[in-house]
Design a protein around this motif. Structure first.
Motif, PDB file in Angstrom:
ATOM      1  N   GLN A  66       0.784  -1.177   0.197  1.00  0.00           N
ATOM      2  CA  GLN A  66       0.254  -0.013  -0.076  1.00  0.00           C
ATOM      3  C   GLN A  66       0.891   1.370  -0.095  1.00  0.00           C
ATOM      4  O   GLN A  66       0.747   2.381  -0.783  1.00  0.00           O
ATOM      5  CB  GLN A  66      -0.924   0.086   1.305  1.00  0.00           C
ATOM      6  N   GLU A  67       2.026   1.334   0.776  1.00  0.00           N
ATOM      7  CA  GLU A  67       2.814   2.379   0.721  1.00  0.00           C
ATOM      8  C   GLU A  67       3.540   2.556  -0.398  1.00  0.00           C
ATOM      9  O   GLU A  67       4.015   3.888  -0.761  1.00  0.00           O
ATOM     10  CB  GLU A  67       3.841   2.427   1.896  1.00  0.00           C
ATOM     11  N   ALA A  68       3.802   1.446  -1.369  1.00  0.00           N
ATOM     12  CA  ALA A  68       4.300   1.714  -2.546  1.00  0.00           C
ATOM     13  C   ALA A  68       3.344   1.948  -3.780  1.00  0.00           C
ATOM     14  O   ALA A  68       3.580   2.033  -4.982  1.00  0.00           O
ATOM     15  CB  ALA A  68       5.200   0.327  -2.929  1.00  0.00           C
ATOM     16  N   GLY A  69       2.086   2.010  -3.262  1.00  0.00           N
ATOM     17  CA  GLY A  69       1.085   2.643  -4.193  1.00  0.00           C
ATOM     18  C   GLY A  69       0.688   1.554  -5.008  1.00  0.00           C
ATOM     19  O   GLY A  69      -0.187   1.435  -6.031  1.00  0.00           O
ATOM     20  N   GLN A  70       0.662   0.360  -4.391  1.00  0.00           N
ATOM     21  CA  GLN A  70       0.205  -0.946  -5.142  1.00  0.00           C
ATOM     22  C   GLN A  70      -1.024  -1.334  -4.038  1.00  0.00           C
ATOM     23  O   GLN A  70      -0.994  -1.193  -3.003  1.00  0.00           O
ATOM     24  CB  GLN A  70       1.177  -2.139  -5.045  1.00  0.00           C
ATOM     25  N   GLN A  71      -2.235  -1.659  -4.821  1.00  0.00           N
ATOM     26  CA  GLN A  71      -3.185  -2.189  -4.172  1.00  0.00           C
ATOM     27  C   GLN A  71      -3.622  -3.367  -4.641  1.00  0.00           C
ATOM     28  O   GLN A  71      -4.208  -3.607  -5.900  1.00  0.00           O
ATOM     29  CB  GLN A  71      -4.470  -1.269  -3.928  1.00  0.00           C
ATOM     30  N   LEU A  76     -10.587  -1.937  -2.958  1.00  0.00           N
ATOM     31  CA  LEU A  76     -10.112  -0.804  -1.905  1.00  0.00           C
ATOM     32  C   LEU A  76      -9.340   0.097  -2.775  1.00  0.00           C
ATOM     33  O   LEU A  76      -9.367   1.202  -2.338  1.00  0.00           O
ATOM     34  CB  LEU A  76      -8.936  -1.801  -1.105  1.00  0.00           C
ATOM     35  N   ALA A  77      -8.661  -0.253  -3.609  1.00  0.00           N
ATOM     36  CA  ALA A  77      -8.080   0.776  -4.811  1.00  0.00           C
ATOM     37  C   ALA A  77      -9.233   1.944  -5.092  1.00  0.00           C
ATOM     38  O   ALA A  77      -9.251   2.952  -5.281  1.00  0.00           O
ATOM     39  CB  ALA A  77      -7.424   0.177  -5.925  1.00  0.00           C
ATOM     40  N   GLN A  78     -10.612   1.173  -5.449  1.00  0.00           N
ATOM     41  CA  GLN A  78     -11.432   1.987  -5.902  1.00  0.00           C
ATOM     42  C   GLN A  78     -12.132   2.616  -4.706  1.00  0.00           C
ATOM     43  O   GLN A  78     -12.672   4.256  -5.154  1.00  0.00           O
ATOM     44  CB  GLN A  78     -12.688   1.220  -6.684  1.00  0.00           C
ATOM     45  N   ILE A  79     -12.172   2.306  -3.743  1.00  0.00           N
ATOM     46  CA  ILE A  79     -12.739   3.032  -2.437  1.00  0.00           C
ATOM     47  C   ILE A  79     -11.781   4.228  -2.347  1.00  0.00           C
ATOM     48  O   ILE A  79     -12.085   5.363  -2.109  1.00  0.00           O
ATOM     49  CB  ILE A  79     -12.857   2.077  -1.447  1.00  0.00           C
ATOM     50  N   GLU A  80     -10.365   4.116  -2.295  1.00  0.00           N
ATOM     51  CA  GLU A  80      -9.402   5.223  -2.296  1.00  0.00           C
ATOM     52  C   GLU A  80      -9.738   6.171  -3.215  1.00  0.00           C
ATOM     53  O   GLU A  80      -9.640   7.469  -2.805  1.00  0.00           O
ATOM     54  CB  GLU A  80      -7.930   4.523  -1.933  1.00  0.00           C
ATOM     55  N   ARG A  81      -9.855   5.873  -4.487  1.00  0.00           N
ATOM     56  CA  ARG A  81     -10.128   6.791  -5.632  1.00  0.00           C
ATOM     57  C   ARG A  81     -11.290   7.541  -5.535  1.00  0.00           C
ATOM     58  O   ARG A  81     -11.398   8.827  -5.509  1.00  0.00           O
ATOM     59  CB  ARG A  81      -9.984   6.054  -7.020  1.00  0.00           C
ATOM     60  N   LEU A  82     -12.336   6.739  -4.859  1.00  0.00           N
ATOM     61  CA  LEU A  82     -13.477   7.562  -4.635  1.00  0.00           C
ATOM     62  C   LEU A  82     -13.485   8.431  -3.513  1.00  0.00           C
ATOM     63  O   LEU A  82     -14.032   9.669  -3.399  1.00  0.00           O
ATOM     64  CB  LEU A  82     -14.683   6.563  -4.522  1.00  0.00           C
ATOM     65  N   LYS A  83     -12.991   7.988  -2.520  1.00  0.00           N
ATOM     66  CA  LYS A  83     -12.668   9.025  -1.312  1.00  0.00           C
ATOM     67  C   LYS A  83     -11.844  10.136  -1.749  1.00  0.00           C
ATOM     68  O   LYS A  83     -12.399  11.473  -1.405  1.00  0.00           O
ATOM     69  CB  LYS A  83     -11.880   8.440  -0.125  1.00  0.00           C
TER      70      LYS A  83
END
Length: 103
Positions: A66-71, A76-83
Protein backbone atom coordinates in the motif's frame (compact mmCIF):
# COMPACT_ATOMS: atom_id res chain seq x y z
CA UNK A 1 5.27 -36.65 11.65
CA UNK A 2 4.04 -33.56 13.52
CA UNK A 3 6.43 -31.45 11.48
CA UNK A 4 4.75 -32.62 8.26
CA UNK A 5 1.31 -31.87 9.63
CA UNK A 6 2.33 -28.31 10.45
CA UNK A 7 4.17 -27.77 7.18
CA UNK A 8 1.02 -28.27 5.10
CA UNK A 9 -1.10 -25.48 6.68
CA UNK A 10 1.90 -23.17 6.68
CA UNK A 11 2.44 -23.80 2.97
CA UNK A 12 -1.26 -23.17 2.28
CA UNK A 13 -1.13 -19.91 4.24
CA UNK A 14 1.98 -18.78 2.36
CA UNK A 15 0.35 -19.65 -0.99
CA UNK A 16 -2.79 -17.73 -0.02
CA UNK A 17 -0.64 -14.75 1.02
CA UNK A 18 1.08 -14.72 -2.38
CA UNK A 19 -2.24 -14.99 -4.19
CA UNK A 20 -3.90 -12.17 -2.24
CA UNK A 21 -0.91 -9.84 -2.39
CA UNK A 22 -0.24 -10.43 -6.09
CA UNK A 23 -3.90 -9.89 -7.00
CA UNK A 24 -6.39 -9.99 -8.38
CA UNK A 25 -8.26 -10.97 -5.24
CA UNK A 26 -10.77 -13.77 -5.90
CA UNK A 27 -14.44 -12.77 -5.99
CA UNK A 28 -16.06 -12.57 -2.58
CA UNK A 29 -12.73 -12.13 -0.79
CA UNK A 30 -10.66 -9.14 0.30
CA UNK A 31 -6.98 -8.67 0.97
CA UNK A 32 -7.41 -9.23 4.71
CA UNK A 33 -6.76 -11.83 7.40
CA UNK A 34 -10.25 -13.34 7.18
CA UNK A 35 -9.88 -13.94 3.45
CA UNK A 36 -6.33 -15.22 3.96
CA UNK A 37 -7.66 -17.91 6.29
CA UNK A 38 -10.59 -18.72 4.01
CA UNK A 39 -8.32 -19.12 1.00
CA UNK A 40 -5.82 -21.23 2.97
CA UNK A 41 -8.54 -23.36 4.56
CA UNK A 42 -7.19 -22.57 8.03
CA UNK A 43 -9.28 -21.28 10.95
CA UNK A 44 -8.37 -17.77 12.08
CA UNK A 45 -7.73 -19.08 15.60
CA UNK A 46 -5.08 -21.40 14.15
CA UNK A 47 -3.43 -18.53 12.31
CA UNK A 48 -3.30 -16.40 15.46
CA UNK A 49 -2.26 -19.24 17.76
CA UNK A 50 0.05 -21.38 15.66
CA UNK A 51 1.26 -19.06 12.88
CA UNK A 52 1.38 -15.52 14.32
CA UNK A 53 4.63 -14.94 12.39
CA UNK A 54 2.72 -15.48 9.12
CA UNK A 55 -0.01 -13.02 10.14
CA UNK A 56 2.68 -10.47 10.98
CA UNK A 57 4.40 -11.12 7.65
CA UNK A 58 1.11 -10.77 5.75
CA UNK A 59 0.28 -7.48 7.51
CA UNK A 60 3.79 -6.15 6.84
CA UNK A 61 3.73 -7.10 3.14
CA UNK A 62 0.23 -5.68 2.68
CA UNK A 63 1.28 -2.40 4.34
CA UNK A 64 4.44 -2.21 2.23
CA UNK A 65 2.43 -2.76 -0.96
CA UNK A 66 0.00 0.00 0.00
CA UNK A 67 2.84 2.40 0.84
CA UNK A 68 4.39 1.63 -2.55
CA UNK A 69 1.12 2.60 -4.21
CA UNK A 70 0.14 -0.96 -5.02
CA UNK A 71 -3.29 -2.19 -4.05
CA UNK A 72 -3.85 -5.90 -4.62
CA UNK A 73 -7.55 -5.55 -3.88
CA UNK A 74 -9.11 -3.53 -6.73
CA UNK A 75 -12.18 -2.78 -4.60
CA UNK A 76 -10.04 -1.10 -1.95
CA UNK A 77 -8.18 0.82 -4.65
CA UNK A 78 -11.53 1.98 -6.04
CA UNK A 79 -12.68 3.06 -2.58
CA UNK A 80 -9.50 5.12 -2.14
CA UNK A 81 -9.98 6.77 -5.56
CA UNK A 82 -13.62 7.56 -4.77
CA UNK A 83 -12.73 9.03 -1.36
CA UNK A 84 -10.20 11.32 -3.04
CA UNK A 85 -12.77 12.31 -5.67
CA UNK A 86 -15.39 13.07 -3.01
CA UNK A 87 -12.89 15.23 -1.10
CA UNK A 88 -12.07 17.15 -4.31
CA UNK A 89 -15.76 17.65 -5.12
CA UNK A 90 -16.53 18.85 -1.59
CA UNK A 91 -13.69 21.36 -1.80
CA UNK A 92 -14.96 22.56 -5.19
CA UNK A 93 -18.53 22.86 -3.83
CA UNK A 94 -17.30 24.81 -0.82
CA UNK A 95 -15.43 27.26 -3.08
CA UNK A 96 -18.51 27.71 -5.27
CA UNK A 97 -20.74 28.30 -2.25
CA UNK A 98 -18.29 30.90 -0.99
CA UNK A 99 -18.23 32.61 -4.40
CA UNK A 100 -22.01 32.69 -4.58
CA UNK A 101 -22.23 34.13 -1.10
CA UNK A 102 -19.98 37.03 -2.10
CA UNK A 103 -21.91 37.96 -5.28
Amino acid sequence: MMHNRQAEPEARIRNAMRQLLAGPVPDGLKCDVKSLCTLAGVPRATLYRTYPHLKTEFDRQRQAAQEAGQQPDPRLAQIERLKAEVATLREHLSRKNTELGRV
